[in-house]
Scaffold this active site. Structure first.
Site, PDB file in Angstrom:
ATOM      1  N   LYS A   2      -1.743  -4.172  15.980  1.00 36.71           N
ATOM      2  CA  LYS A   2      -2.274  -2.984  15.285  1.00 36.71           C
ATOM      3  C   LYS A   2      -3.231  -2.233  16.228  1.00 36.71           C
ATOM      4  N   ASN A  44     -14.557 -15.704   0.337  1.00 34.49           N
ATOM      5  CA  ASN A  44     -13.288 -16.097  -0.293  1.00 34.49           C
ATOM      6  C   ASN A  44     -13.549 -17.020  -1.478  1.00 34.49           C
ATOM      7  N   THR A  48       7.826  -4.249  15.602  1.00 33.72           N
ATOM      8  CA  THR A  48       7.582  -3.215  14.576  1.00 33.72           C
ATOM      9  C   THR A  48       6.279  -2.464  14.833  1.00 33.72           C
ATOM     10  N   ASN A  94      -7.311  -4.664   1.185  1.00 30.45           N
ATOM     11  CA  ASN A  94      -6.913  -4.025  -0.079  1.00 30.45           C
ATOM     12  C   ASN A  94      -6.547  -5.070  -1.127  1.00 30.45           C
ATOM     13  N   LYS A 144      -0.339 -12.944   0.122  1.00 37.61           N
ATOM     14  CA  LYS A 144      -1.706 -12.539   0.457  1.00 37.61           C
ATOM     15  C   LYS A 144      -2.711 -13.240  -0.459  1.00 37.61           C
ATOM     16  N   THR A 194      -6.138  -0.942  10.466  1.00 39.62           N
ATOM     17  CA  THR A 194      -6.926  -1.991   9.825  1.00 39.62           C
ATOM     18  C   THR A 194      -8.268  -2.180  10.518  1.00 39.62           C
ATOM     19  N   ASP A 195      -9.242  -2.688   9.765  1.00 43.08           N
ATOM     20  CA  ASP A 195     -10.547  -3.017  10.369  1.00 43.08           C
ATOM     21  C   ASP A 195     -10.450  -4.203  11.320  1.00 43.08           C
ATOM     22  N   GLU A 196      -9.338  -4.962  11.244  1.00 39.56           N
ATOM     23  CA  GLU A 196      -9.217  -6.161  12.081  1.00 39.56           C
ATOM     24  C   GLU A 196      -9.130  -5.833  13.564  1.00 39.56           C
ATOM     25  N   ARG A 254     -14.521 -11.103   3.320  1.00 40.66           N
ATOM     26  CA  ARG A 254     -13.667  -9.930   3.430  1.00 40.66           C
ATOM     27  C   ARG A 254     -14.306  -8.807   2.621  1.00 40.66           C
ATOM     28  N   TYR A 280      -1.213 -10.309  14.949  1.00 36.77           N
ATOM     29  CA  TYR A 280      -1.131  -9.146  14.065  1.00 36.77           C
ATOM     30  C   TYR A 280      -2.145  -8.077  14.469  1.00 36.77           C
ATOM     31  N   THR A 315      12.144  -5.395   4.483  1.00 37.30           N
ATOM     32  CA  THR A 315      11.973  -6.780   4.928  1.00 37.30           C
ATOM     33  C   THR A 315      11.595  -7.637   3.723  1.00 37.30           C
ATOM     34  N   ASP A 364      -7.706 -24.844   8.013  1.00 43.59           N
ATOM     35  CA  ASP A 364      -8.106 -23.471   8.318  1.00 43.59           C
ATOM     36  C   ASP A 364      -7.014 -22.751   9.119  1.00 43.59           C
ATOM     37  N   ILE A 396       0.843  -1.208   0.000  1.00 43.40           N
ATOM     38  CA  ILE A 396       0.000   0.000   0.000  1.00 43.40           C
ATOM     39  C   ILE A 396       0.874   1.254   0.000  1.00 43.40           C
TER      40      ILE A 396
HETATM   41  P1  NAD Z   1       3.294  -4.896   3.410  1.00 46.84           P
HETATM   42  O1  NAD Z   1       3.660  -6.041   4.275  1.00 46.84           O
HETATM   43  O2  NAD Z   1       3.086  -5.129   1.953  1.00 46.84           O
HETATM   44  O3  NAD Z   1       4.402  -3.750   3.538  1.00 46.84           O
HETATM   45  C1  NAD Z   1       4.937  -3.375   4.781  1.00 46.84           C
HETATM   46  C2  NAD Z   1       6.202  -2.567   4.548  1.00 46.84           C
HETATM   47  O4  NAD Z   1       6.715  -2.160   5.836  1.00 46.84           O
HETATM   48  C3  NAD Z   1       7.316  -3.356   3.850  1.00 46.84           C
HETATM   49  O5  NAD Z   1       7.890  -2.585   2.812  1.00 46.84           O
HETATM   50  C4  NAD Z   1       8.331  -3.610   4.961  1.00 46.84           C
HETATM   51  O6  NAD Z   1       9.675  -3.712   4.496  1.00 46.84           O
HETATM   52  C5  NAD Z   1       8.120  -2.386   5.844  1.00 46.84           C
HETATM   53  N1  NAD Z   1       8.540  -2.629   7.224  1.00 46.84           N
HETATM   54  C6  NAD Z   1       8.252  -3.698   8.018  1.00 46.84           C
HETATM   55  N2  NAD Z   1       8.839  -3.569   9.205  1.00 46.84           N
HETATM   56  C7  NAD Z   1       9.501  -2.376   9.197  1.00 46.84           C
HETATM   57  C8  NAD Z   1      10.278  -1.680  10.156  1.00 46.84           C
HETATM   58  N3  NAD Z   1      10.514  -2.177  11.377  1.00 46.84           N
HETATM   59  N4  NAD Z   1      10.803  -0.479   9.801  1.00 46.84           N
HETATM   60  C9  NAD Z   1      10.592   0.040   8.556  1.00 46.84           C
HETATM   61  N5  NAD Z   1       9.880  -0.590   7.612  1.00 46.84           N
HETATM   62  C10 NAD Z   1       9.325  -1.787   7.933  1.00 46.84           C
HETATM   63  O7  NAD Z   1       2.006  -4.254   4.082  1.00 46.84           O
HETATM   64  P2  NAD Z   1       0.743  -3.542   3.400  1.00 46.84           P
HETATM   65  O8  NAD Z   1      -0.259  -4.566   3.045  1.00 46.84           O
HETATM   66  O9  NAD Z   1       1.217  -2.564   2.380  1.00 46.84           O
HETATM   67  O10 NAD Z   1       0.160  -2.750   4.662  1.00 46.84           O
HETATM   68  C11 NAD Z   1       0.621  -1.415   4.940  1.00 46.84           C
HETATM   69  C12 NAD Z   1      -0.141  -0.892   6.150  1.00 46.84           C
HETATM   70  O11 NAD Z   1      -1.543  -0.914   5.888  1.00 46.84           O
HETATM   71  C13 NAD Z   1       0.056  -1.720   7.425  1.00 46.84           C
HETATM   72  O12 NAD Z   1       0.133  -0.827   8.517  1.00 46.84           O
HETATM   73  C14 NAD Z   1      -1.197  -2.568   7.514  1.00 46.84           C
HETATM   74  O13 NAD Z   1      -1.491  -2.897   8.835  1.00 46.84           O
HETATM   75  C15 NAD Z   1      -2.223  -1.619   6.929  1.00 46.84           C
HETATM   76  N6  NAD Z   1      -3.404  -2.222   6.290  1.00 46.84           N
HETATM   77  C16 NAD Z   1      -3.246  -3.168   5.331  1.00 46.84           C
HETATM   78  C17 NAD Z   1      -4.383  -3.661   4.682  1.00 46.84           C
HETATM   79  C18 NAD Z   1      -4.259  -4.692   3.587  1.00 46.84           C
HETATM   80  O14 NAD Z   1      -5.287  -5.196   3.128  1.00 46.84           O
HETATM   81  N7  NAD Z   1      -3.081  -5.027   3.101  1.00 46.84           N
HETATM   82  C19 NAD Z   1      -5.652  -3.207   5.061  1.00 46.84           C
HETATM   83  C20 NAD Z   1      -5.768  -2.235   6.070  1.00 46.84           C
HETATM   84  C21 NAD Z   1      -4.627  -1.735   6.666  1.00 46.84           C
HETATM   85  O1  DAU Z   2      -8.782  -6.457   6.862  1.00 46.34           O
HETATM   86  C1  DAU Z   2      -7.571  -5.818   6.626  1.00 46.34           C
HETATM   87  C2  DAU Z   2      -6.442  -6.826   6.688  1.00 46.34           C
HETATM   88  O2  DAU Z   2      -6.534  -7.594   5.489  1.00 46.34           O
HETATM   89  C3  DAU Z   2      -5.064  -6.184   6.806  1.00 46.34           C
HETATM   90  O3  DAU Z   2      -4.982  -5.550   8.060  1.00 46.34           O
HETATM   91  C4  DAU Z   2      -3.955  -7.244   6.708  1.00 46.34           C
HETATM   92  O4  DAU Z   2      -2.688  -6.601   6.703  1.00 46.34           O
HETATM   93  C5  DAU Z   2      -4.134  -7.978   5.391  1.00 46.34           C
HETATM   94  O5  DAU Z   2      -3.177  -9.018   5.277  1.00 46.34           O
HETATM   95  C6  DAU Z   2      -5.545  -8.576   5.325  1.00 46.34           C
HETATM   96  O6  DAU Z   2      -5.712  -9.613   6.336  1.00 46.34           O
HETATM   97  P1  DAU Z   2      -6.461 -10.994   5.991  1.00 46.34           P
HETATM   98  O7  DAU Z   2      -6.004 -11.996   6.954  1.00 46.34           O
HETATM   99  O8  DAU Z   2      -7.913 -10.764   5.801  1.00 46.34           O
HETATM  100  O9  DAU Z   2      -5.822 -11.222   4.503  1.00 46.34           O
HETATM  101  P2  DAU Z   2      -5.238 -12.517   3.769  1.00 46.34           P
HETATM  102  O10 DAU Z   2      -4.908 -12.064   2.380  1.00 46.34           O
HETATM  103  O11 DAU Z   2      -4.188 -13.200   4.541  1.00 46.34           O
HETATM  104  O12 DAU Z   2      -6.512 -13.473   3.706  1.00 46.34           O
HETATM  105  C7  DAU Z   2      -7.763 -13.046   3.188  1.00 46.34           C
HETATM  106  C8  DAU Z   2      -8.773 -14.161   3.430  1.00 46.34           C
HETATM  107  O13 DAU Z   2      -8.429 -15.282   2.602  1.00 46.34           O
HETATM  108  C9  DAU Z   2      -8.801 -14.689   4.841  1.00 46.34           C
HETATM  109  O14 DAU Z   2     -10.127 -15.081   5.151  1.00 46.34           O
HETATM  110  C10 DAU Z   2      -7.894 -15.924   4.798  1.00 46.34           C
HETATM  111  C11 DAU Z   2      -8.159 -16.446   3.421  1.00 46.34           C
HETATM  112  N1  DAU Z   2      -7.062 -17.166   2.731  1.00 46.34           N
HETATM  113  C12 DAU Z   2      -5.819 -16.600   2.715  1.00 46.34           C
HETATM  114  C13 DAU Z   2      -4.792 -17.192   2.024  1.00 46.34           C
HETATM  115  C14 DAU Z   2      -3.397 -16.595   2.001  1.00 46.34           C
HETATM  116  C15 DAU Z   2      -7.333 -18.332   2.034  1.00 46.34           C
HETATM  117  O15 DAU Z   2      -8.484 -18.840   2.034  1.00 46.34           O
HETATM  118  N2  DAU Z   2      -6.312 -18.921   1.339  1.00 46.34           N
HETATM  119  C16 DAU Z   2      -5.048 -18.410   1.306  1.00 46.34           C
HETATM  120  O16 DAU Z   2      -4.176 -19.006   0.653  1.00 46.34           O
END
Ligand code: NAD
Ligand code: DAU
Length: 334
Positions: A151, A246, A96, A177, A186, A120-122, A211, A147, A36, A269, A12
């Site tokens: 958060k 899903n 972190t 996202n 993911k 996050t909504d989690e 989701r 996780y 990372t 699961d 993001i």
């Molecule tokens: P991501 O794992 O793709 O990226 C995380 C980044 O943070 C990486 O580039 C990593 O190198 C960096 N990082 C990790 N530890 C660090 C540290 N100690 N110092 C500096 N950099 C560090 O994550 P993302 O999916 O892009 O999520 C970004 C943010 O959005 C997070 O805070 C996450 O909780 C939040 N978020 C994600 C989602 C989602 O669906 N992915 C939804 C809602 C909120």
């Molecule tokens: O809701 C926001 C969150 O969404 C963010 O805060 C997290 O950073 C982000 O990783 C995401 O969390 P989820 O656990 O919802 O995302 P994930 O992509 O890991 O999984 C999405 C759903 O799919 C969840 O119900 C688990 C399921 N899943 C996941 C994987 C990797 C599967 O069924 N099969 C899979 O292989």
């Protein structure tokens, strides 16, 4: 205006950097990222000349102090972000997400810098499948996983630093996202790249967990809306009314890629697997006027599938290692 984007080499954060450079010529960007396993610096290569990319840890107080002192705004994306990893080893999540956020808050407090916290909504736990309710800013915190609990803790630190020390902060809690440059651990990119690699998609449990999907550009536009117009100290939920099981996501990926709709496996699961997330983003829409642009999930997903198909160089070098990691815990159950 100089913006310090933490985690700007992740999914993001990198999309935020690219979109900001494209749309806001007045903004100069510094990225602080530990690089990372979750980062892919290739994403930022096309804009390398236009940003300062600092490799470092948000928990490094001296480095953070120096960078925050030289900025007008911190947008804090950096986190350990994957639930499955947090179940295998929570330690980096505590370090972190909690200690790192603490270091940033102390620095913005010292230097009087505006701060936006990405969450996050989690943090609100989960909902039953048949519950008519959705999360709002008034929902109680009830996180399930290492996780989401870290958060949640980081959000509470921000609230306390606003109230106790007058830090000028806002918080956003967004739903799941999807879009380009998402790590293939993911759900959506894992299944797209599985099908593109001739591997069957993997659904945890019964595949009926829900989701609430939002395109990453809609998330990042909402973040800028909150930075521009949000009230200091407030929390805004970001969501685009994108609830899907899903299983239906996997079926759509298979259909778009020309495979039979049942060509997937059910696997063991996730422990403590949250059943459903759903966001009510009324506050963001009515107070700040934000609207999502990607209102048709299927077309946003199709564009994302196209992106992974057209950018195999970005993900293919990492695919085998990611799947080997999953294979250590995952068993096909149906
Ligand atoms: P991501 O794992 O793709 O990226 C995380 C980044 O943070 C990486 O580039 C990593 O190198 C960096 N990082 C990790 N530890 C660090 C540290 N100690 N110092 C500096 N950099 C560090 O994550 P993302 O999916 O892009 O999520 C970004 C943010 O959005 C997070 O805070 C996450 O909780 C939040 N978020 C994600 C989602 C989602 O669906 N992915 C939804 C809602 C909120
Ligand atoms: O809701 C926001 C969150 O969404 C963010 O805060 C997290 O950073 C982000 O990783 C995401 O969390 P989820 O656990 O919802 O995302 P994930 O992509 O890991 O999984 C999405 C759903 O799919 C969840 O119900 C688990 C399921 N899943 C996941 C994987 C990797 C599967 O069924 N099969 C899979 O292989």
């Amino acid at each position: 205006m100089r913006v310090l984007v933490t985690g700007g080499a992740g999914f993001i954060g990198a999309n935020f950097v690219l979109r900001t450079l494209d749309q806001r010529p007045d903004v100069e960007v510094t990225v602080l990222d530990k690089l990372t396993y979750a980062a892919n610096p290739v994403t930022l290569a096309p804009v390398a000349e236009r940003i300062d990319l600092v490799k470092g840890d948000i928990a490094d107080t001296d480095l953070v102090d120096e960078l925050v002192a030289a900025t007008d705004l911190v947008v804090h994306f950096a986190a350990e972000s994957h639930n499955d990893n947090s179940l295998a080893d929570p330690s980096s999540f505590v370090q972190t997400n909690l200690v790192g956020t603490f270091a940033l808050l102390e620095a913005v407090r010292r230097h009087g810098v505006r701060y936006h916290h990405i969450s996050t909504d989690e943090v609100y736990g989960d909902l039953d499948l048949d519950d008519p309710a959705r999360f709002t800013e008034a929902s109680a915190y009830n996180p399930s996983s290492p996780y989401s609990s870290t958060k949640a803790g980081s959000d509470l630190l921000v609230r306390a630093w606003v109230r106790s020390f007058g830090v000028a902060a806002t918080i956003s809690n967004c739903s799941n996202n999807y879009g380009p440059y998402q790590h293939i651990e993911k759900f959506i990119p894992r299944q797209i790249t599985n099908v593109l690699s001739g591997v069957r998609p993997k659904l945890y449990g019964d595949g009926l967990n829900v989701r609430d999907w939002i395109h990453v550009d809609d998330h990042n536009d909402a973040v800028w809306t909150i930075i521009d117009k949000g009230r200091i100290g407030e929390t805004y939920l970001i969501g685009a009314d994108g609830e899907e099981t899903n299983r239906s996501v996997v079926e759509t990926i298979l259909e778009v890629l020309g495979q039979p709709a049942d060509a997937f496996d059910f696997v063991t699961d996730r422990p403590g697997h949250d059943r459903r997330y759903a966001i009510d983003s009324t506050r963001l829409r009515s107070e700040l006027g934000w609207r999502p642009q990607y209102v048709d999930f299927r077309s946003g997903l199709s564009a994302t599938i196209d992106w992974y198909r057209d950018n195999t160089d970005w993900w293919q070098p990492h695919k085998q290692a990611v799947e080997q990691g999953y294979a250590t815990t995952e068993k096909v159950i149906g």
